[in-house]
Write a protein that holds these residues in place. Structure first.
Motif, PDB file in Angstrom:
ATOM      1  N   HIS A  38       0.539  -0.862   0.346  1.00 16.67           N
ATOM      2  CA  HIS A  38       0.107  -0.489  -0.347  1.00 16.67           C
ATOM      3  C   HIS A  38       0.561   1.392   0.148  1.00 16.67           C
ATOM      4  N   PRO A  39       1.360   1.444  -0.931  1.00 19.24           N
ATOM      5  CA  PRO A  39       2.610   2.453  -0.998  1.00 19.24           C
ATOM      6  C   PRO A  39       1.593   4.254  -0.923  1.00 19.24           C
ATOM      7  N   LYS A  40       1.941   4.917   0.218  1.00 19.40           N
ATOM      8  CA  LYS A  40       0.890   5.999   0.244  1.00 19.40           C
ATOM      9  C   LYS A  40       2.204   7.452  -0.006  1.00 19.40           C
ATOM     10  N   LEU A  41       1.404   8.554   0.138  1.00 17.39           N
ATOM     11  CA  LEU A  41       2.629   9.833  -0.449  1.00 17.39           C
ATOM     12  C   LEU A  41       2.765  10.064   0.770  1.00 17.39           C
ATOM     13  N   PHE A  42       4.253   9.952   1.273  1.00 12.01           N
ATOM     14  CA  PHE A  42       5.174  10.766   2.702  1.00 12.01           C
ATOM     15  C   PHE A  42       5.955  11.766   2.328  1.00 12.01           C
ATOM     16  N   THR A  43       6.271  13.010   2.568  1.00  8.91           N
ATOM     17  CA  THR A  43       6.494  14.085   3.007  1.00  8.91           C
ATOM     18  C   THR A  43       6.791  14.565   4.234  1.00  8.91           C
ATOM     19  N   GLY A  44       8.285  15.312   4.059  1.00  9.40           N
ATOM     20  CA  GLY A  44       8.569  16.229   4.798  1.00  9.40           C
ATOM     21  C   GLY A  44      10.198  16.254   5.190  1.00  9.40           C
ATOM     22  N   PHE A  45      10.863  16.999   5.760  1.00 10.82           N
ATOM     23  CA  PHE A  45      12.818  16.915   6.126  1.00 10.82           C
ATOM     24  C   PHE A  45      12.960  17.312   7.315  1.00 10.82           C
ATOM     25  N   SER A  46      14.249  17.321   7.035  1.00  4.13           N
ATOM     26  CA  SER A  46      15.447  17.675   8.237  1.00  4.13           C
ATOM     27  C   SER A  46      15.507  16.167   9.143  1.00  4.13           C
ATOM     28  N   ASP A  47      15.022  16.142   9.708  1.00  2.00           N
ATOM     29  CA  ASP A  47      14.755  14.884  10.762  1.00  2.00           C
ATOM     30  C   ASP A  47      14.657  13.715  10.387  1.00  2.00           C
ATOM     31  N   THR A  48      13.949  14.065   9.401  1.00  2.00           N
ATOM     32  CA  THR A  48      12.540  13.036   8.812  1.00  2.00           C
ATOM     33  C   THR A  48      13.731  12.117   7.390  1.00  2.00           C
ATOM     34  N   THR A  49      14.108  12.674   7.208  1.00  3.66           N
ATOM     35  CA  THR A  49      15.540  12.220   6.377  1.00  3.66           C
ATOM     36  C   THR A  49      15.799  10.394   6.249  1.00  3.66           C
ATOM     37  N   VAL A  50      15.640  10.536   8.167  1.00  3.87           N
ATOM     38  CA  VAL A  50      16.352   9.096   7.926  1.00  3.87           C
ATOM     39  C   VAL A  50      14.977   7.658   8.347  1.00  3.87           C
ATOM     40  N   ASN A  51      13.889   8.616   8.123  1.00  4.11           N
ATOM     41  CA  ASN A  51      13.008   8.220   7.618  1.00  4.11           C
ATOM     42  C   ASN A  51      12.694   7.712   6.140  1.00  4.11           C
ATOM     43  N   HIS A  52      13.151   8.821   5.674  1.00  6.46           N
ATOM     44  CA  HIS A  52      12.870   8.678   4.002  1.00  6.46           C
ATOM     45  C   HIS A  52      13.947   7.600   3.701  1.00  6.46           C
ATOM     46  N   LEU A  53      15.537   7.484   3.998  1.00  6.03           N
ATOM     47  CA  LEU A  53      16.093   6.521   3.846  1.00  6.03           C
ATOM     48  C   LEU A  53      16.112   4.990   4.061  1.00  6.03           C
ATOM     49  N   MET A  54      15.027   5.263   5.105  1.00 11.21           N
ATOM     50  CA  MET A  54      14.172   3.913   5.360  1.00 11.21           C
ATOM     51  C   MET A  54      13.182   3.179   3.805  1.00 11.21           C
ATOM     52  N   PHE A  55      12.554   4.263   4.042  1.00 10.70           N
ATOM     53  CA  PHE A  55      11.874   4.047   3.284  1.00 10.70           C
ATOM     54  C   PHE A  55      12.775   3.370   1.448  1.00 10.70           C
ATOM     55  N   TYR A  56      13.518   4.319   0.928  1.00 12.96           N
ATOM     56  CA  TYR A  56      13.883   4.482   0.280  1.00 12.96           C
ATOM     57  C   TYR A  56      14.749   2.621   0.229  1.00 12.96           C
ATOM     58  N   LYS A  57      15.245   2.378   1.068  1.00 10.35           N
ATOM     59  CA  LYS A  57      15.299   1.150   1.462  1.00 10.35           C
ATOM     60  C   LYS A  57      14.471   0.723   0.716  1.00 10.35           C
ATOM     61  N   LEU A  58      13.224   0.485   1.736  1.00 12.25           N
ATOM     62  CA  LEU A  58      12.448  -0.522   1.563  1.00 12.25           C
ATOM     63  C   LEU A  58      11.602  -0.262  -0.116  1.00 12.25           C
ATOM     64  N   GLY A  59      12.125   0.817  -0.660  1.00 12.69           N
ATOM     65  CA  GLY A  59      11.634   0.291  -2.340  1.00 12.69           C
ATOM     66  C   GLY A  59      10.721   1.861  -2.611  1.00 12.69           C
ATOM     67  N   LEU A  60      10.272   2.730  -1.509  1.00 14.04           N
ATOM     68  CA  LEU A  60       8.880   3.772  -1.801  1.00 14.04           C
ATOM     69  C   LEU A  60       9.909   4.395  -2.121  1.00 14.04           C
ATOM     70  N   SER A  61       9.327   5.391  -2.843  1.00  9.36           N
ATOM     71  CA  SER A  61       9.392   6.847  -2.918  1.00  9.36           C
ATOM     72  C   SER A  61       8.990   7.854  -2.528  1.00  9.36           C
ATOM     73  N   THR A  62       9.527   8.689  -1.898  1.00 12.56           N
ATOM     74  CA  THR A  62       8.869   9.907  -0.721  1.00 12.56           C
ATOM     75  C   THR A  62       9.770  11.175  -1.396  1.00 12.56           C
ATOM     76  N   TYR A  63       9.162  12.063  -0.645  1.00 14.28           N
ATOM     77  CA  TYR A  63       9.083  13.506  -1.006  1.00 14.28           C
ATOM     78  C   TYR A  63       9.810  14.529   0.011  1.00 14.28           C
ATOM     79  N   TYR A  64      11.599  14.499  -0.259  1.00 14.58           N
ATOM     80  CA  TYR A  64      11.713  15.414   0.477  1.00 14.58           C
ATOM     81  C   TYR A  64      11.367  17.077  -0.065  1.00 14.58           C
ATOM     82  N   GLY A  65      10.168  16.962   1.436  1.00 10.67           N
ATOM     83  CA  GLY A  65       8.883  18.549   1.050  1.00 10.67           C
ATOM     84  C   GLY A  65       8.620  18.962   2.434  1.00 10.67           C
ATOM     85  N   PRO A  66       7.495  19.768   1.995  1.00 14.40           N
ATOM     86  CA  PRO A  66       7.022  19.949   2.486  1.00 14.40           C
ATOM     87  C   PRO A  66       6.137  19.458   4.100  1.00 14.40           C
ATOM     88  N   ASN A  67       6.523  20.043   5.337  1.00 18.83           N
ATOM     89  CA  ASN A  67       5.774  19.288   6.531  1.00 18.83           C
ATOM     90  C   ASN A  67       4.473  20.126   7.049  1.00 18.83           C
TER      91      ASN A  67
END
Length: 361
Positions: free
Chosen positions: A111-140
């Motif tokens: 169930h891929p979902k749109l996910f957005t945020g920045f700053s410390d959210t970098t860790v979450n983004h890299l986790m999702f990247y490892k899991l194969g989901l594209s996310t957005y380093y963008g508005p919170n």
């Protein structure tokens, strides 16, 4: 990579506090009111996950509660998007509760979902990247949807609207203005405008070829440094290594690295240490180029330029500086794992195939 569909009117959108719990504090109550109103104006229905409003102290003590909110947002098929409240500094503590949870891992896959945020959210983004989901380093939520001016900042508003069905996904260009960070975020400041400055420089090519392409990968430089060194928390490096959150050198090959500095405005000495940590991991030998965010309030603007040229250790590596993303205001949205082309003859960054960009990545 798996990609989420754009948001449509009527969609439910989860708000999660994965780092700081400040959204649950009284001093942010007006940001909630403003952000909810704006989401509803877009036809979206905000859903504050059960632990998202429990405050700083509670969420600091209970990373498992933060992780549960993210898991539940993925398990709930009625939720189509996820917006981070704000950053912080310890979202890495969620990793054991998520990366060892088969139900969560399967939900991200199914169930891929749109996910957005920045700053410390970098860790979450890299986790999702490892899991194969594209996310957005963008508005919170707090900084953008909860912006206390009478309206969202136009450039940031356009970035958020790109998540919506029918929203424009044109090339990224330099904002015509930049804004100083606020000193008063209180309810009394509602309706006040930020101090604005005309952008005099635009995107700057510091070195290398002005045309390069690759898939986007990166984040907040301080977060990347903390992942690699444990500079902030003693156990952060070991936890991130256990779950292989920082991409390996082979994963950086052919990518465009995007990096930006946080609101702490790191002094030049620290900035150089952070870049050196990336160089020692072989990142600068692998990527096709770098795009660097505008420093907040233009702190150390010229000093950073000099250090970028020196610390990368590769005079031919293209570096484009002063791009509007991350902690600079306003901000665009950069999708992880998506092909991009930087064209400095047109002073534009093209995202994805189509338009004027000839992308072959």
């Amino acid at each position: 990579m798996r990609f989420a569909e754009k948001l449509r009117k009527g969609d439910r959108v989860a708000v999660v506090s994965l780092s700081s719990g400040m959204l649950g504090e009284e001093f942010c109550s007006h940001n909630i009111e403003i952000g909810v109103r704006r989401l509803r104006q877009y036809g979206l229905e905000p859903v504050f996950m059960p632990n998202s409003l429990k405050g700083i102290a509670h969420l600091k003590a209970h990373p498992e509660a933060r992780a549960m909110d993210l898991k539940q947002a993925f398990l709930d098929e009625s939720i189509r998007g996820i917006i981070c409240a704000i950053g912080g500094d310890d979202t890495y503590r969620l990793l054991p509760f998520l990366m060892e949870d088969a139900e969560f891992l399967n939900a991200v896959k199914m169930h891929p979902k749109l996910f957005t945020g920045f700053s410390d959210t970098t860790v979450n983004h890299l986790m999702f990247y490892k899991l194969g989901l594209s996310t957005y380093y963008g508005p919170n939520f707090i900084c953008d949807l909860g912006e206390i001016a009478d309206d969202m900042l136009p450039y940031s508003r356009k970035a958020f609207e790109s998540y919506l069905e029918g929203g424009a996904c044109g090339p990224i260009e330099s904002s015509e203005v930049w804004y100083e960070e606020r000193t008063d975020f209180s309810r009394a400041a509602i309706g006040t405008e930020r101090t604005a400055h005309r952008e005099e420089r635009g995107f700057e090519l510091l070195q290398g070829c002005g045309s390069f392409q690759g898939e986007l990968l990166g984040g907040c430089l301080e977060s990347l440094y903390d992942i690699l060194t444990g500079n902030r928390y003693e156990d952060q490096k070991s936890i991130c290594e256990k779950y292989e959150i920082f991409p390996g050198k082979d994963q950086w090959a052919g990518k465009i690295l995007f990096i930006e500095t946080c609101e702490e405005k790191p002094e030049p000495e620290l900035f150089e240490k952070e870049l050196t940590a990336l160089r020692e991991k072989g990142v600068f030998d692998a990527v096709n180029g770098i795009i660097v965010g505008k420093p907040q309030d233009e702190a150390y603007y010229e000093e950073y330029k000099y250090i970028l040229r020196r610390a990368t250790g590769n005079g031919k590596l293209p570096i484009v500086y002063n791009v509007n993303f991350g902690h600079s205001t306003p901000r665009c949205a950069l999708p992880y794992g998506v092909a991009a082309k930087v064209d400095m003859t047109r002073r534009k960054i093209y995202i994805g195939a189509g338009g004027d960009a000839d992308l072959h990545v």
